[in-house]
Design an enzyme around this catalytic site. Sequence first.
Site, PDB file in Angstrom:
ATOM      1  N   ASP A 155       8.139  -2.691   2.226  1.00  0.00           N
ATOM      2  CA  ASP A 155       7.144  -2.792   3.304  1.00  0.00           C
ATOM      3  C   ASP A 155       7.314  -1.566   4.191  1.00  0.00           C
ATOM      4  O   ASP A 155       7.903  -1.634   5.264  1.00  0.00           O
ATOM      5  CB  ASP A 155       7.367  -4.092   4.085  1.00  0.00           C
ATOM      6  CG  ASP A 155       6.344  -4.299   5.183  1.00  0.00           C
ATOM      7  OD1 ASP A 155       5.383  -3.502   5.272  1.00  0.00           O
ATOM      8  OD2 ASP A 155       6.504  -5.258   5.965  1.00  0.00           O
ATOM      9  N   ASP A 158       3.358   4.619   6.345  1.00  0.00           N
ATOM     10  CA  ASP A 158       2.679   5.613   5.523  1.00  0.00           C
ATOM     11  C   ASP A 158       3.678   6.658   5.026  1.00  0.00           C
ATOM     12  O   ASP A 158       4.724   6.874   5.648  1.00  0.00           O
ATOM     13  CB  ASP A 158       1.579   6.295   6.342  1.00  0.00           C
ATOM     14  CG  ASP A 158       0.461   5.334   6.729  1.00  0.00           C
ATOM     15  OD1 ASP A 158       0.327   4.293   6.056  1.00  0.00           O
ATOM     16  OD2 ASP A 158      -0.268   5.621   7.694  1.00  0.00           O
TER      17      ASP A 158
END
Length: 277
Positions: A155, A158
């Site tokens: 998780d 960017d």
Amino acid sequence: MELWYTENQNDHLRFSCRVTRTLHVEKTPFQHLAVLETPVLDRVLVLDGIVQTTVWDEFMYHEMIAHVPLNTHPRPEKVLIIGGGDGGTAREVVRHPRVVKAVMVEIDERVIAASRQFLPELSQGLDSPKLELRIEDGIEHVAQHPGEYDVIIVDSPDPVGPARGLFGRQFYEEVARALKDDGLFVAQSESPLFNAELIAEINRYLRSLFPLVRLYLTCVPTYPGGMWSFTLASKRYDPLQVEPISIPELPYRYYNAGIHHAAFTLPQFLNELLDQD
């Protein structure tokens, strides 16, 4: 005077929302962190000027990054979460009945602290007895724990700055080694509309390391384009072979047995991008 938050999603596109209050701002050792209160999105976590999650739509992302892999593996007893400092993924992982232990590795403890204070809806799982929380580099952790995990969930932010290493071939090789012989992993793999080349690159890397690689989608309105992708790579189990009756009945808000299978039905431009039909 009106206060607005604006995210430059690329050189030609911006996303803006009205801010009613700035709850927290700091420069951590790794990034700029802010928590904003807005009238539509509720509270918003922003890192280096990019929205990471909002109370309004976070469930669409966190349920899909967690429950698709957890319900694909028949025995996801030991799970590693890399990143996810807001706690939303950990919340979903620890409430899965077949998970015995989850290890969450987050490099920036200030994200965790801010989320505990301002995003309790997401961070509640961080206090679960199932969870071991470690403040360290996820890349190093994976390299040091071969053959240990049933499921790994990446998780990440960017692919810029420190997070860039979480999208490279070397990292995926270490992930494959950290998984058990029947393990699988999922990573968030950005926007199909704005990051198509990255998605294709990730799939090429993973297809050389895993016998089964599948892309699936969800909707996250506050992410660029609204359509968001995850890439699942598995040593044995196929998410399309999951029997609906095997999926635990939990109080999902987005995910369900139908969504589990439908999420892998891709629009044609993605089939062509990945050379799959």
